[in-house]
Design an enzyme around this catalytic site. Structure first.
Site, PDB file in Angstrom:
ATOM      1  N   GLY A 210       0.805  -1.236   0.157  1.00 55.71           N
ATOM      2  CA  GLY A 210      -0.034   0.079  -0.116  1.00 55.71           C
ATOM      3  C   GLY A 210       0.969   0.987   0.021  1.00 55.71           C
ATOM      4  O   GLY A 210       2.045   1.094  -0.238  1.00 55.71           O
ATOM      5  N   ASN A 211       0.246   2.442   0.312  1.00 50.55           N
ATOM      6  CA  ASN A 211       1.197   3.495   0.327  1.00 50.55           C
ATOM      7  C   ASN A 211       0.464   4.385   1.320  1.00 50.55           C
ATOM      8  O   ASN A 211      -0.633   4.250   2.038  1.00 50.55           O
ATOM      9  CB  ASN A 211       1.273   4.122  -0.980  1.00 50.55           C
ATOM     10  CG  ASN A 211      -0.266   4.736  -1.559  1.00 50.55           C
ATOM     11  OD1 ASN A 211      -0.811   5.596  -0.992  1.00 50.55           O
ATOM     12  ND2 ASN A 211      -0.567   4.042  -2.635  1.00 50.55           N
ATOM     13  N   TYR A 212       0.955   5.680   1.637  1.00 52.21           N
ATOM     14  CA  TYR A 212       0.482   6.714   2.954  1.00 52.21           C
ATOM     15  C   TYR A 212      -0.478   7.353   2.591  1.00 52.21           C
ATOM     16  O   TYR A 212      -0.837   8.382   3.352  1.00 52.21           O
ATOM     17  CB  TYR A 212       1.664   7.354   3.360  1.00 52.21           C
ATOM     18  CG  TYR A 212       2.864   6.745   3.813  1.00 52.21           C
ATOM     19  CD1 TYR A 212       2.729   5.731   4.991  1.00 52.21           C
ATOM     20  CD2 TYR A 212       4.155   6.218   3.119  1.00 52.21           C
ATOM     21  CE1 TYR A 212       3.715   5.115   5.477  1.00 52.21           C
ATOM     22  CE2 TYR A 212       5.234   5.562   3.710  1.00 52.21           C
ATOM     23  CZ  TYR A 212       4.961   5.004   5.020  1.00 52.21           C
ATOM     24  OH  TYR A 212       5.851   4.064   5.431  1.00 52.21           O
ATOM     25  N   ALA A 278      -3.713   7.697  -4.967  1.00 50.35           N
ATOM     26  CA  ALA A 278      -2.444   6.971  -5.126  1.00 50.35           C
ATOM     27  C   ALA A 278      -2.575   5.569  -5.339  1.00 50.35           C
ATOM     28  O   ALA A 278      -3.053   4.818  -4.416  1.00 50.35           O
ATOM     29  CB  ALA A 278      -1.479   7.490  -3.766  1.00 50.35           C
TER      30      ALA A 278
END
Ligand code: PMT
Length: 402
Positions: A210-212, A278
């Site tokens: 995943g990402n932030y 994102a």
């Protein structure tokens, strides 16, 4: 012209010398056709009498929770439901401090806490009070909470000092209110899709790539489109934040493939799509249906396969839909953003750089440059994500309403 005909406005007045200007503001709003309910703090009444304001508005002024004569309860919740806009002018440092900190010890701040409508605040105070870090902190908190701040002017102050702190003139505030209502209808009938947040690509039942991304940027854009009357759908990856406006439709997805499916099915029906999510470019080729055990191997390789590019797919099949992409870059920012704009056939790209301390993931602020397919470029200073959303929607609206 009765530009505010049918509009319900709560006018909050707190205790500062600029309260005398509120009578002029009230008159300007009534002349434009608005229905105005005045709510005062106890010290506001020391500066201008409720009798003057009730004569001008044609309604009794509300300042206590209970009416002294009849014992009738004044419902701050009902006022919140009745109003299309709440304007607090003048707002003293004390009232701003209470609003920023959720204090509800008088009718005005309690009404603010119940407000469902947009709130505008016109501060008025001495210049040192305005400059004080705690006032500035409180004003910033209000901005982040979505309150519109009508900046005080510089000039001669009641204290005899000269500097910033004078409440904006009543006619200028009335004009701001007119513009607010003009804007709030400007995108009526337009259908807008906004993607927000990260995508999670499962490795096994307990792990993912995943990402932030928090979703803050995308949600702020959705709220702004909705505030201008557009019909908005948010396609949200896994985020913990909530939308404020119940009129916004929300479709929750987890993976890039799910986001792709949702966006493609909405594309034909949309006037504009803003892709602030994102999205993971790759996902594990195989998702284990059991938790992968640590003792299985000394090291391990997860083979990744490319996810569909949602923006590029929408760009290929674009049929009059305005497409706005984002570019999150770490180097050669502008060059990379323009390459993405062209490759994905977007109309606009919003560049934000991880090198800017006030930009990017999770923060409440962002610093963006908006670039068009025609080569127009506008760089903005760092602002709250709410204000960045306003700038983006201002730019896109020009093309959307052509
Ligand atoms: O959510 P926040 O915490 O508020 O953070 C906001 C943000 C930093 C996530 C946001 O401002 C932002 O920059 N979003 C785009 C991040 C990104 O993935 O950029 P990109 O340069 O990798 O992608 C370019 C564009 O293609 C983006 O519009 C993206 O949504 C889109 N894309 C990317 C990959 C993919 N498979 N499909 C896509 O549609």
């Amino acid at each position: 012209m009765k530009t505010l005909q049918g509009k319900h406005i709560v006018l909050g007045i707190s205790g500062g010398i600029a309260a005398y200007k509120s009578a002029y503001l009230l008159r300007a709003l009534i002349k434009r056709g608005a229905e105005v309910q005045v709510v005062m703090t106890p010290s506001g009444k020391e500066f201008i009498t409720p009798a003057t304001l009730s004569a001008l508005s044609g309604k009794p002024v509300v300042s206590e929770f209970f009416s002294a004569n009849t014992g009738e309860w004044h419902s701050h919740v009902d006022l919140g439901l009745w109003a299309d806009l709440m304007v607090i002018a003048p707002a003293t440092a004390n009232t701003i401090g209470k609003m920023a900190n959720g204090i509800a010890d008088n009718m005005l701040v309690t009404t603010y806490l119940s407000a469902k409508e947009q709130v505008m605040v016109a501060p008025a105070m001495d210049l040192d009070m305005w400059k004080h870090p705690s006032t500035q902190r409180n004003v910033e908190t209000l901005r982040k909470d979505g309150v519109i701040i009508i900046e005080p002017e510089a000039g001669e102050l009641a204290s005899g000092l000269t500097g910033k702190g004078r409440m904006e003139e009543p006619e200028a505030i009335a004009r701001r209110i007119e513009l607010f209502f003009e804007k709030s209808q400007s995108l009526r009938g337009k259908r807008v899709v906004v993607t927000a947040g990260p995508t999670y690509e499962n490795i096994d039942p307990v792990r993912f790539i995943g990402n932030y991304s928090s979703g803050k940027m995308g949600f702020a854009i959705a709220e702004e489109f909705s505030a201008r009357g557009a019909e908005v759908t948010v396609v949200a990856g896994p985020v913990s934040i909530k939308l404020q406006n119940p009129a916004i439709r929300r479709i929750d997805v987890v993976s890039a493939k799910e986001m792709y499916g949702a966006c493609m099915s909405l594309a034909g029906d949309s006037d504009c799509m803003v892709l602030a999510a994102a999205v993971a470019d790759y996902a594990p080729a195989v998702v284990s249906d059991k938790k992968i055990k640590r003792e299985l191997a000394e090291d391990m390789c997860i083979r990744l396969v490319r996810n569909p590019d949602i923006a590029a797919s929408l760009g290929k099949e674009k049929n009059g839909t305005l497409l706005v992409g984002f570019a999150l870059e770490t180097d050669k920012e502008e060059e990379n953003a323009i390459a993405k704009l062209k490759r994905k056939n977007l109309d606009w790209i919003v560049l934000n750089s991880m090198r800017d301390p006030e930009a990017g993931f999770m923060k409440d602020t962002n610093k963006v440059t908006v670039i068009s397919a025609a080569g127009d470029k506008k760089a903005f200073p760092a602002k709250s994500k709410r204000d960045v959303a306003r700038d983006i929607v201002d730019i896109v609206s020009v093309d959307l309403t052509k």
